[in-house]
Design a protein around this motif. Structure first.
Motif, PDB file in Angstrom:
ATOM      1  N   SER A   1    -102.661 -34.540 -11.712  1.00 32.99           N
ATOM      2  CA  SER A   1    -103.553 -33.453 -12.114  1.00 32.99           C
ATOM      3  C   SER A   1    -102.688 -32.371 -12.761  1.00 32.99           C
ATOM      4  CB  SER A   1    -104.303 -32.891 -10.895  1.00 32.99           C
ATOM      5  OG  SER A   1    -105.524 -32.274 -11.261  1.00 32.99           O
ATOM      6  N   PRO A   2    -103.265 -31.503 -13.577  1.00 30.29           N
ATOM      7  CA  PRO A   2    -102.483 -30.412 -14.148  1.00 30.29           C
ATOM      8  C   PRO A   2    -102.223 -29.307 -13.130  1.00 30.29           C
ATOM      9  CG  PRO A   2    -104.743 -30.284 -14.928  1.00 30.29           C
ATOM     10  CD  PRO A   2    -104.641 -31.545 -14.123  1.00 30.29           C
ATOM     11  N   THR A   3    -101.200 -28.512 -13.391  1.00 35.29           N
ATOM     12  CA  THR A   3    -100.931 -27.350 -12.537  1.00 35.29           C
ATOM     13  C   THR A   3    -102.011 -26.295 -12.694  1.00 35.29           C
ATOM     14  OG1 THR A   3     -99.588 -26.331 -14.278  1.00 35.29           O
ATOM     15  CG2 THR A   3     -98.427 -27.683 -12.640  1.00 35.29           C
ATOM     16  N   ASP A   4    -102.661 -26.308 -13.847  1.00 34.96           N
ATOM     17  CA  ASP A   4    -103.704 -25.335 -14.149  1.00 34.96           C
ATOM     18  C   ASP A   4    -104.558 -25.895 -15.275  1.00 34.96           C
ATOM     19  OD1 ASP A   4    -101.243 -24.885 -15.757  1.00 34.96           O
ATOM     20  OD2 ASP A   4    -102.505 -23.441 -16.812  1.00 34.96           O
ATOM     21  N   GLU A   5    -105.724 -25.311 -15.464  1.00 36.71           N
ATOM     22  CA  GLU A   5    -106.633 -25.809 -16.490  1.00 36.71           C
ATOM     23  C   GLU A   5    -107.420 -24.668 -17.103  1.00 36.71           C
ATOM     24  OE1 GLU A   5    -107.284 -27.494 -18.852  1.00 36.71           O
ATOM     25  OE2 GLU A   5    -108.183 -29.394 -18.172  1.00 36.71           O
ATOM     26  N   ARG A   6    -107.703 -24.813 -18.369  1.00 37.26           N
ATOM     27  CA  ARG A   6    -108.582 -23.871 -19.057  1.00 37.26           C
ATOM     28  C   ARG A   6    -110.032 -24.272 -18.788  1.00 37.26           C
ATOM     29  NH1 ARG A   6    -103.993 -25.118 -22.045  1.00 37.26           N
ATOM     30  NH2 ARG A   6    -102.913 -23.317 -22.970  1.00 37.26           N
ATOM     31  N   TRP A   7    -110.913 -23.283 -18.634  1.00 37.58           N
ATOM     32  CA  TRP A   7    -112.317 -23.578 -18.363  1.00 37.58           C
ATOM     33  C   TRP A   7    -113.014 -23.903 -19.679  1.00 37.58           C
ATOM     34  CZ3 TRP A   7    -114.631 -25.226 -14.299  1.00 37.58           C
ATOM     35  CH2 TRP A   7    -116.027 -25.200 -14.204  1.00 37.58           C
TER      36      TRP A   7
ATOM     37  N   GLY B   1     -93.447 -14.527 -18.881  1.00 36.34           N
ATOM     38  CA  GLY B   1     -93.081 -14.798 -17.498  1.00 36.34           C
ATOM     39  C   GLY B   1     -94.177 -15.426 -16.669  1.00 36.34           C
ATOM     40  N   HIS B   2     -95.254 -15.915 -17.296  1.00 35.02           N
ATOM     41  CA  HIS B   2     -96.302 -16.553 -16.500  1.00 35.02           C
ATOM     42  C   HIS B   2     -95.927 -17.999 -16.201  1.00 35.02           C
ATOM     43  CE1 HIS B   2     -98.021 -18.362 -20.277  1.00 35.02           C
ATOM     44  NE2 HIS B   2     -98.443 -19.289 -19.425  1.00 35.02           N
ATOM     45  N   ILE B   3     -96.442 -18.513 -15.094  1.00 33.65           N
ATOM     46  CA  ILE B   3     -96.321 -19.915 -14.718  1.00 33.65           C
ATOM     47  C   ILE B   3     -97.716 -20.415 -14.380  1.00 33.65           C
ATOM     48  CG2 ILE B   3     -93.932 -19.835 -13.904  1.00 33.65           C
ATOM     49  CD1 ILE B   3     -95.077 -19.562 -11.032  1.00 33.65           C
ATOM     50  N   ALA B   4     -97.969 -21.708 -14.627  1.00 36.47           N
ATOM     51  CA  ALA B   4     -99.336 -22.236 -14.489  1.00 36.47           C
ATOM     52  C   ALA B   4    -100.280 -21.271 -15.213  1.00 36.47           C
ATOM     53  CB  ALA B   4     -99.680 -22.447 -13.017  1.00 36.47           C
ATOM     54  N   SER B   5    -101.381 -20.865 -14.583  1.00 36.86           N
ATOM     55  CA  SER B   5    -102.220 -19.806 -15.171  1.00 36.86           C
ATOM     56  C   SER B   5    -102.188 -18.578 -14.277  1.00 36.86           C
ATOM     57  CB  SER B   5    -103.652 -20.294 -15.396  1.00 36.86           C
ATOM     58  OG  SER B   5    -103.750 -21.059 -16.577  1.00 36.86           O
TER      59      SER B   5
ATOM     60  N   ALA C   1    -107.305 -16.357 -25.518  1.00 35.60           N
ATOM     61  CA  ALA C   1    -108.381 -17.339 -25.381  1.00 35.60           C
ATOM     62  C   ALA C   1    -107.813 -18.754 -25.276  1.00 35.60           C
ATOM     63  CB  ALA C   1    -109.318 -17.239 -26.577  1.00 35.60           C
ATOM     64  N   PRO C   2    -108.484 -19.619 -24.514  1.00 31.20           N
ATOM     65  CA  PRO C   2    -109.617 -19.336 -23.623  1.00 31.20           C
ATOM     66  C   PRO C   2    -109.147 -18.596 -22.370  1.00 31.20           C
ATOM     67  CG  PRO C   2    -108.988 -21.640 -23.476  1.00 31.20           C
ATOM     68  CD  PRO C   2    -108.146 -21.043 -24.544  1.00 31.20           C
ATOM     69  N   GLN C   3    -109.783 -17.486 -22.083  1.00 33.28           N
ATOM     70  CA  GLN C   3    -109.289 -16.587 -21.044  1.00 33.28           C
ATOM     71  C   GLN C   3    -109.552 -17.082 -19.636  1.00 33.28           C
ATOM     72  OE1 GLN C   3    -111.092 -12.836 -22.574  1.00 33.28           O
ATOM     73  NE2 GLN C   3    -108.978 -12.135 -22.705  1.00 33.28           N
ATOM     74  N   LEU C   4    -110.649 -17.781 -19.421  1.00 37.13           N
ATOM     75  CA  LEU C   4    -111.002 -18.211 -18.069  1.00 37.13           C
ATOM     76  C   LEU C   4    -110.199 -19.451 -17.700  1.00 37.13           C
ATOM     77  CD1 LEU C   4    -112.906 -17.207 -15.876  1.00 37.13           C
ATOM     78  CD2 LEU C   4    -114.645 -18.782 -16.749  1.00 37.13           C
ATOM     79  N   ARG C   5    -109.487 -19.402 -16.571  1.00 36.79           N
ATOM     80  CA  ARG C   5    -108.600 -20.487 -16.162  1.00 36.79           C
ATOM     81  C   ARG C   5    -108.800 -20.833 -14.687  1.00 36.79           C
ATOM     82  NH1 ARG C   5    -104.195 -20.497 -20.004  1.00 36.79           N
ATOM     83  NH2 ARG C   5    -105.043 -19.475 -21.864  1.00 36.79           N
ATOM     84  N   LEU C   6    -108.380 -22.030 -14.333  1.00 38.00           N
ATOM     85  CA  LEU C   6    -108.213 -22.442 -12.947  1.00 38.00           C
ATOM     86  C   LEU C   6    -106.733 -22.675 -12.731  1.00 38.00           C
ATOM     87  CD1 LEU C   6    -111.030 -25.153 -12.687  1.00 38.00           C
ATOM     88  CD2 LEU C   6    -111.209 -22.727 -12.094  1.00 38.00           C
ATOM     89  N   SER C   7    -106.207 -22.257 -11.592  1.00 35.09           N
ATOM     90  CA  SER C   7    -104.780 -22.435 -11.351  1.00 35.09           C
ATOM     91  C   SER C   7    -104.489 -22.631  -9.868  1.00 35.09           C
ATOM     92  CB  SER C   7    -103.995 -21.210 -11.836  1.00 35.09           C
ATOM     93  OG  SER C   7    -102.608 -21.396 -11.644  1.00 35.09           O
ATOM     94  N   ALA C   8    -103.559 -23.540  -9.604  1.00 28.82           N
ATOM     95  CA  ALA C   8    -102.990 -23.608  -8.256  1.00 28.82           C
ATOM     96  C   ALA C   8    -102.235 -22.314  -7.980  1.00 28.82           C
ATOM     97  CB  ALA C   8    -102.051 -24.800  -8.157  1.00 28.82           C
ATOM     98  N   ASN C   9    -102.290 -21.851  -6.721  1.00 34.58           N
ATOM     99  CA  ASN C   9    -101.487 -20.681  -6.378  1.00 34.58           C
ATOM    100  C   ASN C   9    -100.047 -21.111  -6.098  1.00 34.58           C
ATOM    101  OD1 ASN C   9    -101.613 -21.776  -3.782  1.00 34.58           O
ATOM    102  ND2 ASN C   9    -102.563 -19.984  -2.840  1.00 34.58           N
ATOM    103  N   LEU C  10     -99.161 -20.138  -5.939  1.00 36.09           N
ATOM    104  CA  LEU C  10     -97.745 -20.461  -5.774  1.00 36.09           C
ATOM    105  C   LEU C  10     -97.498 -21.224  -4.481  1.00 36.09           C
ATOM    106  CD1 LEU C  10     -94.905 -20.323  -6.847  1.00 36.09           C
ATOM    107  CD2 LEU C  10     -94.710 -17.991  -5.956  1.00 36.09           C
TER     108      LEU C  10
END
Length: 227
Positions: A67-73, A132-136, A164-173
Motif C-alpha cells: 500500500s502507499p504511505t499516503d494517498e491523494r483523495w 520537509g514533508h514526508i508522506a502527506s 492540489a489535490p489538497q485533500l490527502r490520506l496519510s499514515a501517521n509517524l
C-alpha cells in the motif's frame, strides 16, 4: 540520539539498484516459511526507477501486500493517485487501496484499521519534499503535532497539502515507524542541504516532519541520496 545511516550514491540508477536489492532482501526474509511480507512505499516520481527494478526481483509476489504511505483523495485511476503508480509498477503484488470508505474520514479510519493488522511492517520507504514533508504530513497543516507525536497510536489521518489535490490520506509517524526496515529516498542538492540541516539539528528545521522522523527513528533510519 543515534544518527541515521546516510548512503550517498553516485547517481540515481545506482541508488535504485541498491535499494531494490535491500528491499527484496527484507521481503524474502518475511516470506520464509510461508509468511507474508507487507510494505508501504512512497508515491511521486522519485521512486519510479526503484519500482522498475524491484518488479524484476524474484519473489512470491502473491504473498507480498503493498500500500502507499499516503494517498491523494482522487479516483483510483487518476494519474495523481499513488496507488495507481504502484499498480502500474508492481501489478504482481497484492495491493490495498486506501479508499476504504465513501468519505476521507471513513477511509482514513478503515485504512488505518487494515494497516494496523499489518504491523509490524516488513519495510517502509518514504520520500521527502523540499519543504520537509514526508508522506502527506506537511509543515503547518492542521493536526500535524498529533500526527508526529512519538507516543501516538498507529493510525491514518486526513491531511491537507499546500498544492492540489489538497485533500490527502496519510499514515501517521507512529505507524510509519512500526517496520523492520525504514528508509528515506532523497534526490537533488536542495534536499541534501535540507537533510544536512536536519541532521545537524538546526533550529529552523525542528518543526519539519522530516525532523521528527530523524529524531524518533534515529539509527533505524536509512537515508539514501543521489544527485
Amino acid at each position: 540520539m543515534n544518527s541515521p545511516s546516510l548512503y550517498l550514491h553516485p547517481d540515481r540508477d545506482a541508488c535504485a539498484n541498491e535499494l531494490a536489492q535491500v528491499l527484496a532482501g527484507r521481503l524474502r526474509a518475511d516470506l520464509q516459511d510461508g509468511g507474508r511480507a507487507r510494505l508501504l512505499l512512497a508515491g511521486g516520481q522519485s521512486p519510479a526507477p526503484l519500482l522498475q527494478r524491484l518488479a524484476g526481483e524474484t519473489l512470491d509476489w502473491s504473498r507480498v501486500e503493498l500500500s502507499p504511505t499516503d494517498e491523494r483523495w482522487v479516483a483510483v485511476d487518476d494519474a495523481a493517485s499513488n496507488l495507481q503508480l504502484l499498480r502500474t509498477a508492481l501489478p504482481q503484488a497484492r495491493l490495498l487501496d486506501p479508499r476504504q470508505g465513501q468519505t476521507p474520514e471513513e477511509a482514513a479510519q478503515a485504512w488505518g484499521e487494515r494497516l494496523a493488522g499489518w504491523l509490524p511492517l516488513s519495510a517502509v520507504l518514504l520520500g521527502m519534499g523540499e519543504d520537509g514533508h514526508i508522506a502527506s504530513l506537511f509543515p503547518g497543516m492542521p493536526g500535524l503535532a498529533s500526527a508526529l507525536a512519538g507516543d501516538a497510536a498507529p493510525a491514518v489521518l486526513v491531511g491537507t497539502a499546500p498544492v492540489a489535490p489538497q485533500l490527502r490520506l496519510s499514515a501517521n509517524l507512529a505507524l510509519l515507524r512500526r517496520s523492520g526496515w525504514l528508509g528515506l529516498l532523497v534526490f537533488g542538492s536542495a534536499k541534501r542541504e535540507l537533510l544536512e540541516a536536519v541532521l545537524a539539528d538546526r533550529p529552523q528545521t525542528r518543526r519539519l516532519p522530516v525532523h521528527a522522523l530523524v529524531r524518533q527513528a534515529g539509527s533505524r533510519l536509512q537515508i539514501h541520496w543521489a544527485p
